[in-house]
Design a protein around this motif. Structure first.
Motif, PDB file in Angstrom:
ATOM      1  N   ALA A  35       0.826  -1.203   0.000  1.00 19.16           N
ATOM      2  CA  ALA A  35       0.000   0.000   0.000  1.00 19.16           C
ATOM      3  C   ALA A  35       0.857   1.248   0.000  1.00 19.16           C
ATOM      4  N   TRP A  36       0.228   2.327  -0.412  1.00 22.24           N
ATOM      5  CA  TRP A  36       0.820   3.662  -0.316  1.00 22.24           C
ATOM      6  C   TRP A  36      -0.075   4.518   0.573  1.00 22.24           C
ATOM      7  N   VAL A  48      -3.793   5.827   0.381  1.00 18.40           N
ATOM      8  CA  VAL A  48      -3.909   6.276  -1.002  1.00 18.40           C
ATOM      9  C   VAL A  48      -4.360   5.129  -1.895  1.00 18.40           C
ATOM     10  N   ALA A  49      -3.637   4.031  -1.839  1.00 20.66           N
ATOM     11  CA  ALA A  49      -3.969   2.872  -2.677  1.00 20.66           C
ATOM     12  C   ALA A  49      -3.313   1.634  -2.102  1.00 20.66           C
ATOM     13  N   VAL A  50      -3.955   0.496  -2.321  1.00 16.80           N
ATOM     14  CA  VAL A  50      -3.429  -0.783  -1.835  1.00 16.80           C
ATOM     15  C   VAL A  50      -3.674  -1.848  -2.892  1.00 16.80           C
ATOM     16  N   ILE A  51      -2.762  -2.801  -2.965  1.00 16.71           N
ATOM     17  CA  ILE A  51      -2.951  -3.974  -3.819  1.00 16.71           C
ATOM     18  C   ILE A  51      -2.710  -5.208  -2.976  1.00 16.71           C
ATOM     19  N   GLY A  52      -3.709  -6.090  -2.942  1.00 16.55           N
ATOM     20  CA  GLY A  52      -3.592  -7.288  -2.140  1.00 16.55           C
ATOM     21  C   GLY A  52      -2.759  -8.350  -2.836  1.00 16.55           C
ATOM     22  N   SER A  53      -2.501  -9.430  -2.105  1.00 13.93           N
ATOM     23  CA  SER A  53      -1.720 -10.515  -2.680  1.00 13.93           C
ATOM     24  C   SER A  53      -2.450 -11.168  -3.857  1.00 13.93           C
ATOM     25  N   MET A  92       4.279  13.580   2.345  1.00 15.11           N
ATOM     26  CA  MET A  92       5.250  12.494   2.398  1.00 15.11           C
ATOM     27  C   MET A  92       4.502  11.209   2.078  1.00 15.11           C
ATOM     28  N   TYR A  93       5.004  10.482   1.107  1.00 12.94           N
ATOM     29  CA  TYR A  93       4.360   9.237   0.683  1.00 12.94           C
ATOM     30  C   TYR A  93       5.143   8.056   1.239  1.00 12.94           C
ATOM     31  N   TYR A  94       4.414   7.133   1.865  1.00 15.68           N
ATOM     32  CA  TYR A  94       5.018   5.980   2.502  1.00 15.68           C
ATOM     33  C   TYR A  94       4.516   4.691   1.857  1.00 15.68           C
ATOM     34  N   CYS A  95       5.429   3.784   1.672  1.00 17.53           N
ATOM     35  CA  CYS A  95       5.094   2.441   1.241  1.00 17.53           C
ATOM     36  C   CYS A  95       4.919   1.576   2.484  1.00 17.53           C
ATOM     37  N   ALA A  96       3.961   0.653   2.428  1.00 20.36           N
ATOM     38  CA  ALA A  96       3.721  -0.239   3.561  1.00 20.36           C
ATOM     39  C   ALA A  96       3.392  -1.631   3.061  1.00 20.36           C
ATOM     40  N   ALA A  97       3.676  -2.608   3.898  1.00 21.14           N
ATOM     41  CA  ALA A  97       3.410  -3.999   3.531  1.00 21.14           C
ATOM     42  C   ALA A  97       2.923  -4.770   4.750  1.00 21.14           C
ATOM     43  N   SER A 103      -7.137  -6.060   0.825  1.00 15.96           N
ATOM     44  CA  SER A 103      -6.967  -4.762   0.180  1.00 15.96           C
ATOM     45  C   SER A 103      -7.496  -3.641   1.071  1.00 15.96           C
ATOM     46  N   THR A 104      -7.227  -3.768   2.373  1.00 11.49           N
ATOM     47  CA  THR A 104      -7.601  -2.702   3.308  1.00 11.49           C
ATOM     48  C   THR A 104      -6.711  -1.485   3.136  1.00 11.49           C
ATOM     49  N   LEU A 105      -7.238  -0.322   3.418  1.00 12.06           N
ATOM     50  CA  LEU A 105      -6.457   0.915   3.391  1.00 12.06           C
ATOM     51  C   LEU A 105      -6.354   1.522   4.777  1.00 12.06           C
ATOM     52  N   SER A 106      -6.402   0.685   5.783  1.00 11.09           N
ATOM     53  CA  SER A 106      -6.292   1.169   7.147  1.00 11.09           C
ATOM     54  C   SER A 106      -4.837   1.201   7.594  1.00 11.09           C
ATOM     55  N   THR A 107      -4.414   2.342   8.089  1.00 14.89           N
ATOM     56  CA  THR A 107      -3.038   2.512   8.561  1.00 14.89           C
ATOM     57  C   THR A 107      -2.696   1.484   9.634  1.00 14.89           C
TER      58      THR A 107
END
Length: 123
Positions: A35-36, A48-53, A92-97, A103-107
């Motif tokens: 996710a971003w 911002v956006a997420v892509i699941g497995s 500031m844009y952060y990548c997360a995994a 495909s949740t967008l919850s921090t």
């Protein structure tokens, strides 16, 4: 230890485009959701956006139709294409995994984070 490295930030005029990349050396990259998130000064971090497995994506309404997220599995890289940028996209844009979050967008659902890359959009 999961290490995520973002790149591609910068300054761009409104209406322009940027491409952000998030690369990792983890061996089981394809099992994670990627996710971003972004954070503007004095504001909370937002998804911002997420892509699941499984390849499913969720894109925030604020960027829908302008931003696209996808994975390059050969390069263990998650990419965020950002078009028609607006000054309000600045932050500031952060990548997360994380594993097993779909495909949740919850921090709160993401445990692995990069250091961030700055995006500035000027009018």
């Amino acid at each position: 230890q999961v290490e995520l490295a973002e790149s591609g930030g910068g300054s761009v005029q409104a209406g322009g485009s940027l491409t952000l990349s998030c690369t990792t050396s983890m061996y089981n990259y394809e099992q994670y959701s990627w996710a971003w998130f972004r954070q503007a000064p004095d504001k909370e971090r937002e998804g911002v956006a997420v892509i699941g497995s499984d390849g499913r994506t969720t894109v925030a309404d604020t960027v829908k139709g302008r931003f696209t997220i996808f994975k390059d599995n050969d390069k263990n890289t998650c990419i965020l294409l950002m078009n028609k940028l607006k000054p309000e996209d600045t932050g500031m844009y952060y990548c997360a995994a994380e594993l097993n979050v779909g495909s949740t967008l919850s921090t709160d659902d993401f445990g692995w984070w990069g250091q961030g890359t700055q995006v500035t959009v000027y009018s």
